[in-house]
Design a protein around this motif. Structure first.
Motif, mmCIF file in Angstrom:
data_model
loop_
_atom_site.group_PDB
_atom_site.id
_atom_site.type_symbol
_atom_site.label_atom_id
_atom_site.label_comp_id
_atom_site.label_asym_id
_atom_site.label_seq_id
_atom_site.Cartn_x
_atom_site.Cartn_y
_atom_site.Cartn_z
ATOM 1 N N ALA A 163 -4.949 51.179 -24.486
ATOM 2 C CA ALA A 163 -5.391 49.789 -24.962
ATOM 3 C C ALA A 163 -4.576 48.869 -24.087
ATOM 4 N N GLU A 164 -3.587 49.034 -23.931
ATOM 5 C CA GLU A 164 -2.714 48.179 -23.055
ATOM 6 C C GLU A 164 -3.433 47.752 -21.769
ATOM 7 N N SER A 165 -3.954 48.806 -21.237
ATOM 8 C CA SER A 165 -4.545 48.616 -19.738
ATOM 9 C C SER A 165 -5.710 47.785 -19.759
ATOM 10 N N GLN A 166 -6.386 48.159 -20.876
ATOM 11 C CA GLN A 166 -7.615 47.281 -21.221
ATOM 12 C C GLN A 166 -7.415 45.955 -21.348
ATOM 13 N N LEU A 167 -6.240 45.540 -22.251
ATOM 14 C CA LEU A 167 -5.909 44.338 -22.439
ATOM 15 C C LEU A 167 -5.522 43.642 -20.902
ATOM 16 N N SER A 168 -4.983 44.448 -20.544
ATOM 17 C CA SER A 168 -4.258 43.813 -18.873
ATOM 18 C C SER A 168 -5.526 43.456 -17.877
ATOM 19 N N ALA A 169 -6.422 44.241 -18.097
ATOM 20 C CA ALA A 169 -7.877 44.218 -17.341
ATOM 21 C C ALA A 169 -8.308 42.817 -17.825
ATOM 22 N N ALA A 170 -8.486 42.816 -19.219
ATOM 23 C CA ALA A 170 -9.318 41.638 -19.792
ATOM 24 C C ALA A 170 -8.606 40.181 -19.565
ATOM 25 N N LYS A 171 -7.302 40.219 -19.407
ATOM 26 C CA LYS A 171 -6.735 38.812 -19.235
ATOM 27 C C LYS A 171 -6.904 38.058 -18.197
ATOM 28 N N VAL A 172 -7.765 38.623 -17.091
ATOM 29 C CA VAL A 172 -8.076 37.853 -15.880
ATOM 30 C C VAL A 172 -9.285 37.305 -16.040
ATOM 31 N N GLN A 173 -10.035 37.471 -16.958
ATOM 32 C CA GLN A 173 -11.272 37.117 -17.129
ATOM 33 C C GLN A 173 -11.584 35.812 -17.790
ATOM 34 N N SER A 174 -12.274 35.054 -17.368
ATOM 35 C CA SER A 174 -12.589 33.795 -18.056
ATOM 36 C C SER A 174 -12.882 33.754 -19.519
ATOM 37 N N GLY A 175 -12.563 32.715 -20.247
ATOM 38 C CA GLY A 175 -12.604 33.214 -21.864
ATOM 39 C C GLY A 175 -11.848 34.046 -22.546
ATOM 40 N N TYR A 176 -11.008 34.671 -22.088
ATOM 41 C CA TYR A 176 -10.339 35.649 -22.678
ATOM 42 C C TYR A 176 -9.238 34.978 -23.697
ATOM 43 N N SER A 177 -8.618 33.692 -22.854
ATOM 44 C CA SER A 177 -7.401 33.014 -23.853
ATOM 45 C C SER A 177 -8.092 32.260 -24.752
ATOM 46 N N ALA A 178 -9.259 31.531 -24.835
ATOM 47 C CA ALA A 178 -9.857 31.238 -26.093
ATOM 48 C C ALA A 178 -10.367 32.080 -27.014
ATOM 49 N N LEU A 179 -10.896 33.218 -26.631
ATOM 50 C CA LEU A 179 -11.117 34.770 -27.598
ATOM 51 C C LEU A 179 -9.794 35.073 -28.397
ATOM 52 N N LEU A 180 -8.684 35.093 -27.738
ATOM 53 C CA LEU A 180 -7.639 35.604 -28.258
ATOM 54 C C LEU A 180 -7.157 34.262 -29.446
ATOM 55 N N LEU A 181 -7.228 33.221 -28.990
ATOM 56 C CA LEU A 181 -6.946 32.034 -29.863
ATOM 57 C C LEU A 181 -7.780 32.113 -31.164
ATOM 58 N N HIS A 182 -9.034 32.470 -31.065
ATOM 59 C CA HIS A 182 -10.059 32.256 -32.096
ATOM 60 C C HIS A 182 -9.714 33.564 -32.734
#
Length: 987
Positions: free
Chosen positions: A29-48
């Motif tokens: 799961a940590e690996s999946q999150l690490s890969a996702a963080k470079v994608q555009s929109g990830y930060s807004a998704l987390l905050l939502h």
């Protein structure tokens, strides 16, 4: 990554998996999150996800943590970050984060607040990247909803708290003025409104809670905005602010009675607010009133008359607050701030507020009660020994009531040393007399010991102990009468008697170890050995701490206890220390293991006699910890296993001269290292790598086959992905190249694997310096005949990467490149190198030398070893190559190398010798999820061994002699050489 229900669901699922006990699922799961963080929109998704109220609380908390970490690490570009958030992502975050602060629960506001603070540090306000922030906040400050007002103030505090640590610059002052212009009136108006509401809300605790939370945050922001200096707007309105603070410190009885009892664990909102006010006025007393102390700061000119007129009022207010405050632990944080304020005034030029009669009252009403052990302290001693020791041994005591009470006694001694000593010693005698009359009243002796400590210590350091005592007290006499006398009654039969008082006696030894005479050490060591057999965790831990610190004491430059004095106690100490670690209460006790490490360091070669016992036990403990990791159980304290590895490294240091002992260490070390690699126990990998590197560097004779069998697994890229592995891995691979270059070259596949690793490391700014480090080792130990096979490709790759790097962030890479080129020339001569460079591209060398190497040499190369390499390499190029003499930049290059020699002499001091400092006080502020590398102090390489040019003792002399020889061979350059030598004082 679009904001869709499906993406939110997937993200929530990955976050929930990071909480599962199965380490394999967690890592995936940590690996999946690490890969996702470079994608555009990830930060807004987390905050939502943080804001969504229908998401489980634990998922929202994980999302908040991930969001905070993402913003902290990737909002701005830096050398420790692989990527930076896009401008579109930043705009999306800034557009919603303030609203998120207003809506999320208080438990999550801290994480969002920290992220907002990071953003404001980067984008607010003067570069106008976030111009709408403050106006948006000031609009919400006028809300009728107290929760929104509180959230607004928390957000404002997230912006302003950086002023407490920021360096004074014009940019900072402009930002503070901007904040004051936009917030001061709103803050003052909100405080004024709250003062009106306080008496109106006397019957409603919830309303008072909201008001006091608001006022607490206003006081914190006040502190932030005043930390650098008292702004003019505050000076103009200081009477209003101080009058408000005065009212809040002297609340009427019907208000304070609502919070008199308080929560058993938490400071009430009223007391938290009063604490923040005490901190604010303490800031004024500390920074803006003249302070007289041992450093003679009486000449300071920063006294502010504007606050002076309020000082007497606040002394009375705080004194009154303290006299009414209970001794319960929940009031400690307020008491600490209040006592610190009184201490500050006592040390300052306005100490005349206190008269001798006041001193007696302070001693009787604040000092003696503040030093009395409480029921909660006794409970912590029995039930939470690690927490108790954290406060008492590791510096946490400064934030306790006992700690600041000791500071208060110190402050009283600044201007009232004699009367304070008389009052305190009288109290000591009374308390000791009470104990002598009734030895069941051990609390009185405990109190007397702490009071004596507070009075006797004039100055001390954490690592060095007390370095100056109060001349009004006799430490040695007190030690003999009230400490040593009790310790000499200790036997194996009564070792369990009164553990708290025994811990106090041991703390006295620990504190005054410098003042206790050397002769007493011989008496104390057997007693301390008996106390190591105590079943009480704190008693045997304090005994171990005493032994460990005694072994660091020096008389001048000579250790008070050396290997000769330690030798009779060597085995008894180690046996009892290991027995302590078998007790359930002291499993993974870092203080015990630190004592083991210190004993090994002091015993030096004598440790060989007990090496089998020692290394066997250490590896046994590590084996148990590894089993715990494999079952998902993290160790209790990272410092514990750090000291295990420090102890192992110390053993290696002191037995390296014995080939049989080295072989034995390899047998103990390499099999568990292989297991750690196979099981992917990342926490231990950096330590084992350092130990194996240390052994390999020190061994003599043929390399055992097991090393070469291990090498391919050390070259795998996944192992290098961990930042904490990279420094020790680079060291270990260099040791391989140094010790087994022939075997490596003979195995072509293995050599190509190393070259592939170099190329991989070269392509990232996080690892390129390790690539050059390996290349430098190859240059030193691989035959030059092999170079044409691989160096042209690597040099082309290096130059291409250098050209693509932004000029603002290429200094590290350029330093490594210059040192690499210099080392090549220093080792193999300039002509071979020039031929290689010209083979890459015609004219390349002259261009690089003219526009990069020469102008940047003294900008990027500053380390003493790097400077030496650069001086030798460039000198050989200038003096030994006929082609280089025709370069147009030759005079500038001569100037650069002469300047480097002059600057090197100016910064010379430490030389190349590296003396391991046995007194280093280790700090462990770390967690198991960080990526920091902790170097083993005892595995440190001697700097002399890191010098790739050991045959050249003085690079400055080499430059001078080489220039003289060049001038005699080529008379046409002699005038230029003489002029440069005269300019830079070279002879």
């Amino acid at each position: 990554m679009e904001l869709t229900p499906e993406n939110l669901k997937h993200l929530a699922n990955f976050l929930s998996q990071t909480l599962l006990p199965d380490p394999a699922v967690r890592k995936q799961a940590e690996s999946q999150l690490s890969a996702a963080k470079v994608q555009s929109g990830y930060s807004a998704l987390l905050l939502h996800l943080v804001v969504q109220g229908d998401v489980p609380a634990e998922i929202r908390l994980q999302a908040a943590i991930q969001f905070k970490n993402l913003i902290n690490q990737h909002w701005e570009a830096n050398e420790n970050s692989d990527f930076q958030l896009s401008e579109a992502d930043k705009a999306a975050v800034k557009g919603s984060i303030v609203g998120a602060m207003m809506s999320v629960p208080e438990k999550l506001q801290g994480f969002v607040s920290e992220a907002l603070g990071t953003i404001s540090n980067a984008d607010f306000p003067l570069d106008q990247k976030w111009p709408q922030l403050v106006p948006q906040l000031m609009q919400t400050l006028t809300s009728s909803d107290p929760n929104i007002v509180i959230a607004t103030l928390r957000t404002t505090h997230a912006i302003t708290r950086k002023y407490r640590t920021a360096s004074q610059t014009e940019l900072l002052w402009n930002e503070i003025l901007f904040m004051l212009k936009n917030t001061h009136d709103g803050l003052l108006g909100t405080m004024t409104s709250c003062l009106v509401l306080v008496p109106q809300s006397a019957g409603s605790k919830p309303q008072l809670d909201a008001i006091f939370q608001t006022l607490e945050l206003i006081a914190k922001i006040y502190y932030d905005l005043n930390f650098q200096d008292i702004p003019e707007v505050f000076e103009d309105h200081l009477d209003q602010w101080m009058d408000g603070f005065h009212q809040l410190l002297t609340l009427p009885e019907n208000i304070s009675a609502v919070f008199a009892k308080g929560d058993d664990e938490k400071l009430s909102t009223m007391h938290a607010m009063q604490r923040s006010i005490c901190e604010a006025i303490l800031l004024y007393a500390d920074k803006y009133m003249v302070v007289v102390d041992d450093s003679n700061r009486s000449s300071r000119s920063d006294e502010r008359p504007v606050f002076q007129k309020h000082l007497g009022t606040f002394v009375q207010d705080v004194w009154g607050l303290l006299t009414k405050l209970g001794v319960q632990p929940q009031f400690d944080r307020l008491a600490v701030s209040a006592i610190r304020f009184l201490s500050s005034v006592l040390k300052g030029t306005h100490f005349s507020f206190f008269q001798p009669a006041h001193l007696q009252s302070i001693v009787e009403s604040v000092v003696v009660p503040g030093l009395r052990i409480r029921e909660s302290d006794e409970e912590d001693f029995e039930d939470n020994p690690l927490e108790y020791m954290q406060r008492d041994l590791e510096g946490g005591v400064v934030d306790t009531r006992r700690g600041v009470t000791c500071d208060l006694v110190n402050a009283m001694c600044v201007h009232f040393e004699v009367p304070t000593a008389q009052l305190c010693l009288a109290q000591c005698e009374a308390l000791l007399g009470r104990y002598q009359g009734n030895q069941s009243d051990w609390q009185s002796k405990d109190q007397a010991l702490y009071l004596f400590l507070a009075l006797a210590i004039k100055s001390q350091t954490k690592s060095g102990g007390v370095i100056e005592t109060n001349p009004q007290v006799n430490v040695l006499q007190f030690f003999e009468r009230h400490v040593l006398a009790d310790l000499q009654n200790v036997t194996a039969a009564n070792v369990a008697k009164n553990p708290i008082l025994m811990a106090d006696l041991l703390k006295f030894l620990l504190t005054f170890r410098n003042q206790i005479p050397k002769e007493a050490y011989g008496v104390l060591f057997p007693i301390l050995n008996i106390l190591l057999s105590s079943q009480d965790c704190i008693v045997h831990t304090y005994a171990a701490c005493c032994i460990e610190r005694f072994l660091t004491v020096k008389d001048g430059a000579v250790s008070r206890v050396g290997r000769v004095e330690l030798q009779p106690m060597l085995q008894p100490f180690l046996v009892n220390l290991f027995n302590c670690l078998n007790l359930e209460t002291s499993k993974e006790n870092p203080h015990i293991m630190k004592c083991v490490m210190r004993i090994v360091c002091v015993a030096q070669a004598d440790i060989a006699a007990v090496a089998s016992l020692l290394v066997g036990k250490l590896t046994e403990f590590l084996s148990e910890l590894c089993k715990g990791f494999q079952h998902g159980r993290a160790p209790k304290n990272p410092a514990f296993h750090h000291y295990i590895f420090e102890s192992l490294a110390a053993v290696v240091r002191h037995i390296a001269a014995d080939p049989v002992a080295v072989t034995s260490m390899e047998e103990f070390t390499i099999p568990p290292f292989q297991m750690v690699l196979q099981a992917d126990i990342t926490e231990f990998q950096p330590y084992y790598i350092q130990i194996v590197a240390q052994i390999l560097e020190r061994r003599s004779g043929p390399m055992p086959p097991v090393y070469l069998q291990l090498l391919p697994s050390l070259l795998m890229q996944p192992l290098w992905a961990s930042r904490s592995n990279q420094p020790p891995l680079a060291r270990l691979i260099k040791a391989y190249i140094s010790c087994a270059s022939a075997e490596i070259i003979a195995n072509q596949a293995l050599f190509h694997q190393i070259l592939g690793l170099v190329q991989f490391l070269l392509m990232s700014k996080m690892t390129d310096h390790y690539a050059f480090s390996l290349l430098n080792s190859i240059i030193c130990h691989v035959p030059a005949a092999k170079f044409p096979e691989f160096l042209p490709v690597l040099i082309t790759l290096s130059l291409d990467r250098f050209q693509k790097l932004p000029q603002s962030s290429n200094s590290k890479f350029l330093r490594c490149l210059i040192v690499f080129f210099s080392l090549y020339i220093a080792k193999h001569g300039p002509e071979v190198f020039l031929t290689l460079m010209e083979g890459v591209q015609a004219g390349m060398m002259e261009q690089f030398l003219t526009f990069v190497w020469v102008p940047k040499l003294n900008v990027v190369v500053s380390d003493s070893t790097d400077r030496k390499i650069a001086q030798v390499g460039l000198t050989r190029l200038l003096c030994e190559s006929p082609r280089a003499l025709n370069y147009g930049c030759w005079p500038n290059a001569l100037d650069a190398v002469c300047k480097s020699v002059k600057e090197g002499k100016a910064h010379a001091g430490g030389g190349l010798m590296n003396v391991v400092d046995e007194d280093l006080d280790f700090e462990f502020l770390m967690s198991y999820n960080n990526s920091s590398f902790l170097a083993l102090h005892n595995a440190a390489q001697d700097k002399a061994s890191l010098d790739p040019l050991p045959d050249i003792a003085d690079s400055g002399r080499f430059v001078v002699e080489s220039l003289k020889a060049a001038a005699s061979r080529a008379p046409q350059i002699a005038p230029q050489i003489q002029a440069a030598a005269a300019t830079y004082g070279l002879a």
